[in-house]
Design an enzyme around this catalytic site. Structure first.
Site, short mmCIF file in Angstrom:
data_model
loop_
_atom_site.label_atom_id
_atom_site.label_comp_id
_atom_site.label_asym_id
_atom_site.label_seq_id
_atom_site.Cartn_x
_atom_site.Cartn_y
_atom_site.Cartn_z
N ASP A 102 32.14 88.41 -41.61
CA ASP A 102 32.11 86.99 -41.98
C ASP A 102 32.16 86.14 -40.71
OD1 ASP A 102 32.43 84.64 -43.65
OD2 ASP A 102 34.56 84.69 -43.10
N ASP A 104 33.06 82.06 -40.63
CA ASP A 104 34.04 80.98 -40.59
C ASP A 104 35.44 81.42 -41.00
OD1 ASP A 104 32.36 78.57 -39.93
OD2 ASP A 104 31.26 79.42 -41.62
#
Length: 270
Positions: A102, A104
Site C-alpha cells: 500500500d 498512503d
C-alpha cells in the site's frame, strides 16, 4: 471533476477536512478516522458507506458485471474468469513470491496543508486548478523498498487515483523496485470500501503477501496480510524495519499461509 472523488485516504481527526481546498481557502489535514473527509476521497482505501464509487472513475467490469454490485452479491473472483491485473512474471522474478504494498499511511503520508519538512511536493491538477500535495516519507522506507526489491516481485497497490499516486511513486521509487502499479480502478468497491482483490492479480494466492495499514482493503484475503499501523509524522517510527525479519522468512516459502496464518492468529490473540 467532482472534488470528493479525488482523495480516498482517511486522515487525522483533530483537523477534519470537509471541503476540497480552493484557490482562496487554506487546506487542513485530519487524522485517520473511519469516516469520509476530503483526503478520504483521494488517497487510500475507505469510501463512504452508502455512496457509490465516484462517477469520474469507471468501475472495472468482469464478464459484463460491474464489480461494485451490492455487497451481498460480490465474492472474490475466480482467477480463470477474467483478465489478470498483472502482466506475466518476468523471468528474473519467476522464483520470487509477490508482495503487494500500500502507499498512503503505509509508506508515506500526504496532506494539502503545507509541511515544512516535506520530502516531496506533488502538483495535482483538479478542475483546471493545480493544488500542491505535501508528502512525508515513512522512516526507513528507502531501506525497506530496497530489501523488498531484492526478495520479491513488488507491486504497488493503492486506492488513490493515479494522477496523485503515480508521481508520488516516481519520486519514492527511484530504483524502480515496483514491477507494477495498481490504482483505484483496479480495486473492488465493496460495502463502501475500496478492496484489493488479490485473486485478480494473476499470481498464486499462497505466494502473495499484502502489506497495508487498512484491514478493510484486504478483507477478502486476511491470511495474506501483514498489518502495519497507520503512519502520519512520527519520525521515530521503526515499523518498516521491524517487519523485515518476517518478510525475510516469507520470501523463502512456497506457501506463505504456513507462517502468516499463525502470525495473524497470534496478532489477534495478543
Amino acid at each position: 471533476m467532482d472534488s470528493t472523488s479525488i482523495i480516498t485516504q482517511v486522515n487525522r481527526d483533530e483537523e477534519p477536512l470537509n471541503t476540497f481546498p480552493t484557490a482562496d481557502s487554506a487546506p487542513t489535514t485530519a487524522r485517520k478516522p473511519r469516516s469520509r473527509s476530503l483526503l478520504s476521497s483521494f488517497f487510500c482505501c475507505f469510501g463512504s458507506t452508502g455512496r457509490t464509487p465516484p462517477t469520474t472513475v469507471p468501475p472495472p467490469e468482469e464478464n459484463g458485471q460491474k464489480l461494485h454490485e451490492p455487497a451481498s452479491s460480490y465474492a472474490p473472483s475466480c482467477p480463470t474468469t477474467h483478465k489478470y491485473l498483472l502482466p506475466p512474471l518476468r523471468p528474473s522474478d519467476a522464483h520470487k513470491n509477490c508482495i503487494v504494498i500500500d502507499l498512503d499511511e503505509t509508506l508515506v503520508h500526504s496532506s494539502f496543508k503545507p509541511i515544512s519538512n516535506a520530502d516531496f511536493i506533488v502538483p495535482v491538477e483538479i478542475d483546471g486548478t493545480v493544488h500542491q500535495v505535501y508528502v512525508l516519507k515513512r522512516p526507513h522506507v528507502d531501506e525497506f523498498l530496497k530489501r523488498m526489491g531484492e526478495l520479491y516481485e513488488c507491486v504497488l497497490f493503492t486506492a488513490s487515483l493515479a494522477k496523485y499516486a503515480d508521481p508520488v511513486a516516481d519520486l519514492l521509487d527511484k530504483s524502480s523496485v515496483f514491477r507494477s502499479r495498481l490504482f483505484r480502478e483496479s480495486c473492488v468497491f465493496h460495502r463502501g470500501n475500496y478492496i484489493k482483490d488479490l485473486s485478480r492479480l494473476g499470481r498464486k494466492l499462497e505466494r502473495i503477501i499484502i502489506i497495508d495499514n487498512s484491514p478493510a482493503s484486504y478483507i477478502f484475503h486476511q491470511d495474506n496480510a501483514i498489518p502495519v499501523s497507520s503512519w502520519f509524522d512520527d519520525m521515530s517510527d521503526k515499523e518498516l524495519l521491524d517487519v523485515l525479519p518476517l518478510l525475510d522468512r516469507l520470501a523463502k516459502e512456497d506457501d506463505v499461509y504456513k507462517i502468516l496464518r499463525k502470525e495473524n492468529h497470534n496478532h489477534i490473540v495478543a
